[in-house]
Enzyme design. Structure first.
Site, PDB file in Angstrom:
ATOM      1  N   ARG A 164       0.829  -1.210   0.000  1.00  0.00           N
ATOM      2  CA  ARG A 164       0.000   0.000   0.000  1.00  0.00           C
ATOM      3  C   ARG A 164       0.863   1.258   0.000  1.00  0.00           C
ATOM      4  NH1 ARG A 164      -5.112  -0.141   1.523  1.00  0.00           N
ATOM      5  NH2 ARG A 164      -5.068   1.860   0.486  1.00  0.00           N
ATOM      6  N   HIS A 165       2.149   1.084   0.300  1.00  0.00           N
ATOM      7  CA  HIS A 165       3.047   2.251   0.340  1.00  0.00           C
ATOM      8  C   HIS A 165       3.497   2.550  -1.082  1.00  0.00           C
ATOM      9  CE1 HIS A 165       3.208   2.883   4.686  1.00  0.00           C
ATOM     10  NE2 HIS A 165       2.736   1.643   4.667  1.00  0.00           N
ATOM     11  N   ARG A 166       2.916   3.591  -1.638  1.00  0.00           N
ATOM     12  CA  ARG A 166       3.083   3.872  -3.060  1.00  0.00           C
ATOM     13  C   ARG A 166       4.254   4.780  -3.352  1.00  0.00           C
ATOM     14  NH1 ARG A 166      -2.517   6.638  -2.737  1.00  0.00           N
ATOM     15  NH2 ARG A 166      -1.564   7.018  -0.714  1.00  0.00           N
TER      16      ARG A 166
ATOM     17  N   LEU B  36       6.999 -12.658  -5.118  1.00  0.00           N
ATOM     18  CA  LEU B  36       6.755 -14.054  -5.504  1.00  0.00           C
ATOM     19  C   LEU B  36       5.357 -14.206  -6.109  1.00  0.00           C
ATOM     20  CD1 LEU B  36       7.707 -17.099  -5.131  1.00  0.00           C
ATOM     21  CD2 LEU B  36       6.340 -17.059  -3.039  1.00  0.00           C
TER      22      LEU B  36
ATOM     23  N   GLN C 193       1.999 -16.180  -7.319  1.00  0.00           N
ATOM     24  CA  GLN C 193       1.189 -17.377  -7.021  1.00  0.00           C
ATOM     25  C   GLN C 193       0.618 -17.954  -8.314  1.00  0.00           C
ATOM     26  OE1 GLN C 193      -1.599 -16.070  -3.940  1.00  0.00           O
ATOM     27  NE2 GLN C 193      -0.206 -16.787  -2.352  1.00  0.00           N
TER      28      GLN C 193
ATOM     29  N   ARG D 223      13.351   8.796   2.532  1.00  0.00           N
ATOM     30  CA  ARG D 223      12.170   9.543   2.970  1.00  0.00           C
ATOM     31  C   ARG D 223      10.975   8.605   3.128  1.00  0.00           C
ATOM     32  NH1 ARG D 223       9.245  14.593  -0.164  1.00  0.00           N
ATOM     33  NH2 ARG D 223       8.324  15.513   1.710  1.00  0.00           N
TER      34      ARG D 223
ATOM     35  N   HIS E  16       8.809   7.455   6.512  1.00  0.00           N
ATOM     36  CA  HIS E  16       7.338   7.521   6.587  1.00  0.00           C
ATOM     37  C   HIS E  16       6.762   6.159   6.967  1.00  0.00           C
ATOM     38  CE1 HIS E  16       3.253   8.737   5.702  1.00  0.00           C
ATOM     39  NE2 HIS E  16       3.128   7.722   4.866  1.00  0.00           N
TER      40      HIS E  16
ATOM     41  N   ARG F 140       3.887   2.761  10.494  1.00  0.00           N
ATOM     42  CA  ARG F 140       3.607   1.338  10.715  1.00  0.00           C
ATOM     43  C   ARG F 140       4.294   0.728  11.930  1.00  0.00           C
ATOM     44  NH1 ARG F 140      -0.525  -0.619   7.504  1.00  0.00           N
ATOM     45  NH2 ARG F 140      -0.271   0.054   5.344  1.00  0.00           N
TER      46      ARG F 140
HETATM   47  C1  LIG Z   1      -3.335   1.559  11.595  1.00  0.00           C
HETATM   48  C2  LIG Z   1      -3.597   1.500  10.115  1.00  0.00           C
HETATM   49  C3  LIG Z   1      -4.793   0.999   9.665  1.00  0.00           C
HETATM   50  C4  LIG Z   1      -5.070   0.949   8.301  1.00  0.00           C
HETATM   51  N1  LIG Z   1      -6.246   0.418   7.871  1.00  0.00           N
HETATM   52  C5  LIG Z   1      -6.520   0.373   6.558  1.00  0.00           C
HETATM   53  C6  LIG Z   1      -7.743  -0.162   6.081  1.00  0.00           C
HETATM   54  O1  LIG Z   1      -8.578  -0.627   6.853  1.00  0.00           O
HETATM   55  N2  LIG Z   1      -7.977  -0.171   4.757  1.00  0.00           N
HETATM   56  C7  LIG Z   1      -7.071   0.341   3.871  1.00  0.00           C
HETATM   57  O2  LIG Z   1      -7.344   0.344   2.672  1.00  0.00           O
HETATM   58  N3  LIG Z   1      -5.888   0.819   4.279  1.00  0.00           N
HETATM   59  C8  LIG Z   1      -5.602   0.861   5.600  1.00  0.00           C
HETATM   60  N4  LIG Z   1      -4.390   1.333   6.009  1.00  0.00           N
HETATM   61  C9  LIG Z   1      -3.411   1.741   5.001  1.00  0.00           C
HETATM   62  C10 LIG Z   1      -3.311   3.267   4.851  1.00  0.00           C
HETATM   63  O3  LIG Z   1      -4.557   3.845   4.467  1.00  0.00           O
HETATM   64  C11 LIG Z   1      -2.285   3.617   3.776  1.00  0.00           C
HETATM   65  O4  LIG Z   1      -2.712   3.114   2.534  1.00  0.00           O
HETATM   66  C12 LIG Z   1      -0.926   3.047   4.077  1.00  0.00           C
HETATM   67  O5  LIG Z   1      -0.580   3.223   5.434  1.00  0.00           O
HETATM   68  C13 LIG Z   1       0.109   3.735   3.212  1.00  0.00           C
HETATM   69  O6  LIG Z   1       0.278   5.032   3.711  1.00  0.00           O
HETATM   70  P1  LIG Z   1       0.474   6.279   2.770  1.00  0.00           P
HETATM   71  O7  LIG Z   1      -0.621   6.410   1.779  1.00  0.00           O
HETATM   72  O8  LIG Z   1       0.725   7.446   3.678  1.00  0.00           O
HETATM   73  O9  LIG Z   1       1.864   5.874   2.075  1.00  0.00           O
HETATM   74  P2  LIG Z   1       2.355   6.164   0.615  1.00  0.00           P
HETATM   75  O10 LIG Z   1       1.464   5.573  -0.387  1.00  0.00           O
HETATM   76  O11 LIG Z   1       3.779   5.695   0.572  1.00  0.00           O
HETATM   77  O12 LIG Z   1       2.300   7.715   0.483  1.00  0.00           O
HETATM   78  C14 LIG Z   1       3.198   8.522   1.236  1.00  0.00           C
HETATM   79  C15 LIG Z   1       2.623   9.930   1.334  1.00  0.00           C
HETATM   80  O13 LIG Z   1       2.598  10.488   0.015  1.00  0.00           O
HETATM   81  C16 LIG Z   1       1.425  11.277  -0.113  1.00  0.00           C
HETATM   82  N5  LIG Z   1       0.575  10.681  -1.155  1.00  0.00           N
HETATM   83  C17 LIG Z   1       0.754   9.457  -1.744  1.00  0.00           C
HETATM   84  N6  LIG Z   1      -0.174   9.260  -2.682  1.00  0.00           N
HETATM   85  C18 LIG Z   1      -0.956  10.370  -2.681  1.00  0.00           C
HETATM   86  C19 LIG Z   1      -2.086  10.756  -3.433  1.00  0.00           C
HETATM   87  N7  LIG Z   1      -2.618   9.966  -4.359  1.00  0.00           N
HETATM   88  N8  LIG Z   1      -2.637  11.944  -3.187  1.00  0.00           N
HETATM   89  C20 LIG Z   1      -2.126  12.770  -2.241  1.00  0.00           C
HETATM   90  N9  LIG Z   1      -1.036  12.463  -1.488  1.00  0.00           N
HETATM   91  C21 LIG Z   1      -0.467  11.281  -1.716  1.00  0.00           C
HETATM   92  C22 LIG Z   1       0.723  11.286   1.235  1.00  0.00           C
HETATM   93  O14 LIG Z   1       1.198  12.380   1.983  1.00  0.00           O
HETATM   94  C23 LIG Z   1       1.189  10.004   1.852  1.00  0.00           C
HETATM   95  O15 LIG Z   1       1.145   9.983   3.273  1.00  0.00           O
HETATM   96  C24 LIG Z   1      -4.099   1.405   7.364  1.00  0.00           C
HETATM   97  C25 LIG Z   1      -2.874   1.886   7.840  1.00  0.00           C
HETATM   98  C26 LIG Z   1      -2.621   1.946   9.186  1.00  0.00           C
HETATM   99  C27 LIG Z   1      -1.285   2.469   9.668  1.00  0.00           C
END
Ligand SMILES: Cc1cc2nc3c(=O)[nH]c(=O)nc-3n(C[C@H](O)[C@H](O)[C@H](O)COP(=O)(O)OP(=O)(O)OC[C@H]3O[C@@H](n4cnc5c(N)ncnc54)[C@H](O)[C@@H]3O)c2cc1C
Length: 272
Positions: A118-120, A128, A130, A213, A217, A222
């Site tokens: 999910r970290h984009r 791997l 499947q 960076r 984050h 996490r």
């Molecule tokens: C306790 C917890 C519970 C969670 N529960 C769920 C859940 O139930 N369902 C679920 O789907 N996910 C869940 N997540 C995942 C969460 O929503 C994020 O997808 C994940 O933590 C990645 O974080 P991020 O988007 O900040 O990271 P990255 O994708 O690495 O992004 C880093 C930063 O870049 C910026 N950024 C990235 N993309 C964009 C964009 N498109 N627009 C604007 N700014 C952007 C933001 O500032 C972001 O914080 C959970 C996470 C945590 C920690």
């Protein structure tokens, strides 16, 4: 972080039930100091490079200094650690993106990897498959919470073996299907159908590359989610490696141990 329960001796072939996270750095930044000095010299500039900084840290420092041409007489007496701290505290964090590392992570569950990917921003993944790799056997990741309760562990093992038996059975039942497809696509189709029966605890292997960076984050978001033991374990492994690779960049994070014996990663400014 080792398992507290003996490994299963049941009739599970090579199905290891208690894989645990393992992490390696396989690529790291190389900084060409001679080049940097030569190009600065060509501009009439010089840089007093502090001792002991890693190549990643020098790369980041040079990126920051280039923004303000803070070389030669304009160079502050800050050490590399102070310089990088200054960048972070003042939010000049794009400079950290120049340093990236590649890691191989094994012994984690598919459920965990779904959260990881999910970290984009600033992350790249190769995981791997499947579809291309047979999953009739192979490690499974039993949560430590389950390992601590023998009845739960027995139930977990039985459920895992049921689902893997169903996976194997589905491969057998579908083996005549897709005759109109090329052999490789036929296998993909059958495995794609069968993989829907694999548990989230199936072990996966993933190579990922991330910059400093995005890694900061990741650790901040996490590392301290107390109910997420696998994420805590991986975050701690990651931090230990990163504090060797670029101590100045990750000095404000620390590993603690919670009552369950597993680590948690916190910012030093965080309580708890
Ligand atoms: C306790 C917890 C519970 C969670 N529960 C769920 C859940 O139930 N369902 C679920 O789907 N996910 C869940 N997540 C995942 C969460 O929503 C994020 O997808 C994940 O933590 C990645 O974080 P991020 O988007 O900040 O990271 P990255 O994708 O690495 O992004 C880093 C930063 O870049 C910026 N950024 C990235 N993309 C964009 C964009 N498109 N627009 C604007 N700014 C952007 C933001 O500032 C972001 O914080 C959970 C996470 C945590 C920690």
């Amino acid at each position: 972080m080792s398992s507290r329960r003996p490994k299963s001796s049941g009739d599970l072939g090579s199905c290891e039930l208690e894989a645990s996270p393992r992490l390696w750095v396989v690529a790291r930044p190389r900084f060409d100091l001679a080049s940097a000095e030569a190009l600065l010299d060509s501009e009439g500039l010089s840089w007093r490079v502090g001792e002991g900084a890693t190549e990643a840290e020098n790369l980041i420092e040079m990126g920051g200094r280039l923004c303000y041409l803070s070389f030669g007489e304009r160079q502050s007496p800050k050490s590399n650690r102070e310089y990088i701290r200054h960048l972070i505290v003042h939010g000049h964090e794009s400079v950290l993106e120049h340093a990236s590392w590649s890691f191989v992570l094994m012994g984690v569950s598919r459920g965990f990897s779904h959260q990881l990917v999910r970290h984009r921003a600033g992350f790249s993944f190769s995981q791997l498959s499947q579809q291309y790799v047979d999953h009739r056997t192979g490690p499974m990741v039993m949560p430590q919470l389950v390992q601590r309760v023998p009845a739960a562990a027995d139930r977990w093992e039985a459920a895992v073996e049921n689902s893997r038996e169903a996976y194997r059975e589905l491969l057998r039942l579908l083996k005549e299907e897709g005759a109109d497809l090329p052999p490789r696509e036929k296998l993909r189709a059958i495995r794609s159908a069968a993989r829907t029966l694999l548990p989230e605890g199936a072990e996966t292997k993933i190579l990922f590359t991330a910059n400093a960076r995005s890694l900061r984050h990741f650790l901040a978001t996490r590392g301290s989610v107390e109910g997420d033991e696998e994420m805590r374990q991986v975050s701690a492994l990651l931090l230990v490696l990163l504090q060797r690779e670029a101590p100045s960049v990750f000095a404000d994070f620390k590993v603690e141990e919670l009552a369950d014996g597993l680590p948690v990663v916190r910012l030093r400014s965080q309580g708890g």
